[in-house]
Design a protein around this motif. Structure first.
Motif, PDB file in Angstrom:
ATOM      1  N   GLY A 117      14.286 160.448  67.911  1.00  0.00           N
ATOM      2  CA  GLY A 117      15.698 160.283  67.579  1.00  0.00           C
ATOM      3  C   GLY A 117      16.580 161.309  68.257  1.00  0.00           C
ATOM      4  N   VAL A 118      16.105 162.547  68.354  1.00  0.00           N
ATOM      5  CA  VAL A 118      16.871 163.597  69.040  1.00  0.00           C
ATOM      6  C   VAL A 118      17.002 163.279  70.520  1.00  0.00           C
ATOM      7  N   ILE A 119      15.919 162.836  71.136  1.00  0.00           N
ATOM      8  CA  ILE A 119      15.967 162.478  72.565  1.00  0.00           C
ATOM      9  C   ILE A 119      16.940 161.322  72.799  1.00  0.00           C
ATOM     10  N   ALA A 120      16.903 160.319  71.913  1.00  0.00           N
ATOM     11  CA  ALA A 120      17.810 159.181  72.070  1.00  0.00           C
ATOM     12  C   ALA A 120      19.264 159.611  71.940  1.00  0.00           C
ATOM     13  N   ALA A 121      19.562 160.504  70.973  1.00  0.00           N
ATOM     14  CA  ALA A 121      20.936 160.980  70.800  1.00  0.00           C
ATOM     15  C   ALA A 121      21.376 161.846  71.975  1.00  0.00           C
ATOM     16  N   ALA A 122      20.448 162.682  72.474  1.00  0.00           N
ATOM     17  CA  ALA A 122      20.796 163.573  73.584  1.00  0.00           C
ATOM     18  C   ALA A 122      21.040 162.803  74.873  1.00  0.00           C
ATOM     19  N   THR A 123      20.426 161.632  75.010  1.00  0.00           N
ATOM     20  CA  THR A 123      20.594 160.815  76.225  1.00  0.00           C
ATOM     21  C   THR A 123      21.398 159.553  75.914  1.00  0.00           C
ATOM     22  N   ARG A 124      22.324 159.663  74.985  1.00  0.00           N
ATOM     23  CA  ARG A 124      23.087 158.482  74.540  1.00  0.00           C
ATOM     24  C   ARG A 124      23.702 157.740  75.731  1.00  0.00           C
ATOM     25  N   GLY A 125      23.455 156.433  75.738  1.00  0.00           N
ATOM     26  CA  GLY A 125      23.987 155.608  76.812  1.00  0.00           C
ATOM     27  C   GLY A 125      23.134 155.558  78.055  1.00  0.00           C
ATOM     28  N   GLY A 126      22.076 156.364  78.106  1.00  0.00           N
ATOM     29  CA  GLY A 126      21.219 156.403  79.285  1.00  0.00           C
ATOM     30  C   GLY A 126      20.015 155.495  79.146  1.00  0.00           C
ATOM     31  N   ALA A 127      19.167 155.540  80.174  1.00  0.00           N
ATOM     32  CA  ALA A 127      17.983 154.692  80.184  1.00  0.00           C
ATOM     33  C   ALA A 127      17.019 155.064  79.069  1.00  0.00           C
ATOM     34  N   GLY A 128      16.882 156.382  78.810  1.00  0.00           N
ATOM     35  CA  GLY A 128      15.996 156.824  77.738  1.00  0.00           C
ATOM     36  C   GLY A 128      16.449 156.315  76.383  1.00  0.00           C
ATOM     37  N   ASP A 129      17.753 156.357  76.142  1.00  0.00           N
ATOM     38  CA  ASP A 129      18.297 155.878  74.869  1.00  0.00           C
ATOM     39  C   ASP A 129      18.047 154.383  74.706  1.00  0.00           C
ATOM     40  N   PHE A 130      18.319 153.593  75.739  1.00  0.00           N
ATOM     41  CA  PHE A 130      18.109 152.149  75.651  1.00  0.00           C
ATOM     42  C   PHE A 130      16.630 151.812  75.464  1.00  0.00           C
ATOM     43  N   SER A 131      15.768 152.538  76.141  1.00  0.00           N
ATOM     44  CA  SER A 131      14.330 152.287  76.002  1.00  0.00           C
ATOM     45  C   SER A 131      13.850 152.584  74.590  1.00  0.00           C
ATOM     46  N   ILE A 132      14.303 153.714  74.053  1.00  0.00           N
ATOM     47  CA  ILE A 132      13.885 154.103  72.702  1.00  0.00           C
ATOM     48  C   ILE A 132      14.426 153.124  71.672  1.00  0.00           C
ATOM     49  N   MET A 133      15.681 152.726  71.818  1.00  0.00           N
ATOM     50  CA  MET A 133      16.251 151.793  70.856  1.00  0.00           C
ATOM     51  C   MET A 133      15.575 150.423  70.922  1.00  0.00           C
ATOM     52  N   LEU A 195      13.310 155.558  60.918  1.00  0.00           N
ATOM     53  CA  LEU A 195      13.720 156.953  60.823  1.00  0.00           C
ATOM     54  C   LEU A 195      14.315 157.457  62.132  1.00  0.00           C
ATOM     55  N   ALA A 196      13.763 157.020  63.260  1.00  0.00           N
ATOM     56  CA  ALA A 196      14.300 157.439  64.559  1.00  0.00           C
ATOM     57  C   ALA A 196      15.722 156.928  64.757  1.00  0.00           C
ATOM     58  N   ARG A 197      15.997 155.724  64.335  1.00  0.00           N
ATOM     59  CA  ARG A 197      17.347 155.176  64.480  1.00  0.00           C
ATOM     60  C   ARG A 197      18.327 155.918  63.575  1.00  0.00           C
ATOM     61  N   VAL A 198      17.894 156.256  62.367  1.00  0.00           N
ATOM     62  CA  VAL A 198      18.760 157.026  61.462  1.00  0.00           C
ATOM     63  C   VAL A 198      19.023 158.414  62.040  1.00  0.00           C
ATOM     64  N   MET A 199      17.957 159.043  62.574  1.00  0.00           N
ATOM     65  CA  MET A 199      18.097 160.370  63.183  1.00  0.00           C
ATOM     66  C   MET A 199      19.077 160.327  64.348  1.00  0.00           C
ATOM     67  N   ARG A 200      18.967 159.314  65.174  1.00  0.00           N
ATOM     68  CA  ARG A 200      19.874 159.183  66.330  1.00  0.00           C
ATOM     69  C   ARG A 200      21.312 159.015  65.873  1.00  0.00           C
ATOM     70  N   SER A 201      21.539 158.103  64.915  1.00  0.00           N
ATOM     71  CA  SER A 201      22.914 157.850  64.462  1.00  0.00           C
ATOM     72  C   SER A 201      23.525 159.091  63.821  1.00  0.00           C
ATOM     73  N   ALA A 202      22.752 159.776  62.976  1.00  0.00           N
ATOM     74  CA  ALA A 202      23.261 160.968  62.298  1.00  0.00           C
ATOM     75  C   ALA A 202      23.571 162.070  63.304  1.00  0.00           C
ATOM     76  N   LEU A 203      22.715 162.227  64.306  1.00  0.00           N
ATOM     77  CA  LEU A 203      22.928 163.292  65.288  1.00  0.00           C
ATOM     78  C   LEU A 203      24.118 162.977  66.190  1.00  0.00           C
ATOM     79  N   ILE A 204      24.271 161.725  66.570  1.00  0.00           N
ATOM     80  CA  ILE A 204      25.430 161.344  67.387  1.00  0.00           C
ATOM     81  C   ILE A 204      26.718 161.598  66.617  1.00  0.00           C
ATOM     82  N   GLU A 205      26.746 161.240  65.337  1.00  0.00           N
ATOM     83  CA  GLU A 205      27.934 161.487  64.523  1.00  0.00           C
ATOM     84  C   GLU A 205      28.224 162.981  64.408  1.00  0.00           C
ATOM     85  N   THR A 206      27.170 163.781  64.267  1.00  0.00           N
ATOM     86  CA  THR A 206      27.350 165.230  64.160  1.00  0.00           C
ATOM     87  C   THR A 206      27.846 165.823  65.470  1.00  0.00           C
ATOM     88  N   LEU A 207      27.342 165.331  66.582  1.00  0.00           N
ATOM     89  CA  LEU A 207      27.749 165.852  67.886  1.00  0.00           C
ATOM     90  C   LEU A 207      29.213 165.589  68.195  1.00  0.00           C
TER      91      LEU A 207
END
Length: 313
Positions: A117-133, A195-207
């Motif tokens: 989830g942290v990796i997906a949030a850190a690479t939001r909009g990138g290839a890593g984020d799309f692959s993880i989602m 849990l990974a999707r929740v982690m990503r969403s929460a971290l993106i909102e926090t960022l």
């Protein structure tokens, strides 16, 4: 914080009372006479009446409910007609399969989900984020019992790295953990996807918060801002999901335990239902509901510790 915890404890106590009434009512409305079902078609009226008395099926509904509740408060869960032993003994035997399985699966789920989830949030909009989602969406969509059968086919039948089912007991801890590995993976991966999707969403909102932008303006890199400031606050909703997942893993592993022939609480409930052993079904279900409520209360405490706003209430 004291007032917050008292309110939560009262709410959860009321939930426990309501759950006990619902469980008892659902069991009672099941059509047919459990005693007649257990004894078969050739049973006499006298033997059916004796079994009904032994099972505590006489008296009014109110009396039977009161006897059931007071018995559980004393630690008396009744006696299984099928196994002819106290239900408490069955629970103690089976909990040492279900509880380690739930903990094992929760650890795997958390270890996978949070970094992903942290990796997906850190690479939001990138290839890593799309692959993880995409992978997490697939993990949510695939039923865990179907995934469990694929694991058995690959690792037990084809590669023969694990057994297809059964549990050797805790006399050999290494063999016991090995027997729980495939079931734990089957349970963990769908939960890790959530849990990974929740982690990503929460971290993106926090960022997107002002204090993160201020930290970046002071010279912190994105990864430093995540580690030092964003991650802790993003964990607040994740804690709730982890608590709910543990409750689900403990109480909802009936299908997985049957796929792998594990002698856990879920399989015990399934056997109790098929054999109309109502005292087992009632007592074990109520125990699992109690465990869910206790875990929820502990999550509320953890929530209050992490979020200082709740400690001021």
């Amino acid at each position: 914080m004291t007032r917050y915890l008292l309110v939560r404890a009262l709410s959860l106590s009321l939930s426990l009372i309501v759950a006990s009434v619902v469980i008892f009512a659902v069991i009672e409305v099941i059509p047919g006479d459990p005693a007649a079902f257990m004894l078969g078609l050739n049973a006499t009226d006298e033997s059916i009446a004796n079994l009904r008395a032994e099972l505590g099926l006489g008296g009014s509904l109110t009396e039977r409910y009161a006897n059931w509740i007071t018995g559980m408060l004393r630690g008396d869960f009744g006696t299984s007609y099928t196994y002819r032993v106290p239900v408490a003994e069955l629970i103690l035997d089976r909990i040492w399969v279900s509880l380690p399985l739930a903990i094992f699966a929760l650890i795997l789920s958390t270890l996978i989900a949070i970094p992903v989830g942290v990796i997906a949030a850190a690479t939001r909009g990138g290839a890593g984020d799309f692959s993880i989602m995409g992978a997490t969406q697939l993990g949510i969509a695939v039923p865990n019992f179907w995934f469990a059968m694929l694991l058995v086919l690959l690792f037990a039948v084809t590669l023969q790295w694990f057994s297809a089912g059964g549990f050797p007991g805790w006399d050999n801890p290494a063999a016991a953990l090995k027997a729980l590995t495939l079931p734990a993976i089957a349970l963990a991966l769908p939960q890790a996807s959530i849990l990974a999707r929740v982690m990503r969403s929460a971290l993106i909102e926090t960022l997107d918060q002002d204090y993160i932008r201020t930290a970046r303006a002071k010279g912190l890199s994105r990864s430093q801002a995540i580690r030092r400031h964003a991650l802790k606050n993003a964990l607040i909703p994740v804690l709730t999901i982890i608590g709910l997942q543990f409750s689900f893993l403990l109480a909802g592993a009936i299908i997985i335990e049957n796929v792998f022939f594990l002698p856990g609480l879920g399989r015990l409930i399934f056997q109790g239902i098929t054999q109309r052993d109502l005292v087992v079904v009632e007592s074990v279900t109520m125990l699992l509901v109690f465990a869910v409520i206790v875990v929820t209360f502990l999550v509320d405490i953890a929530y209050a510790i992490v979020d200082p706003r709740l400690r001021r209430r």
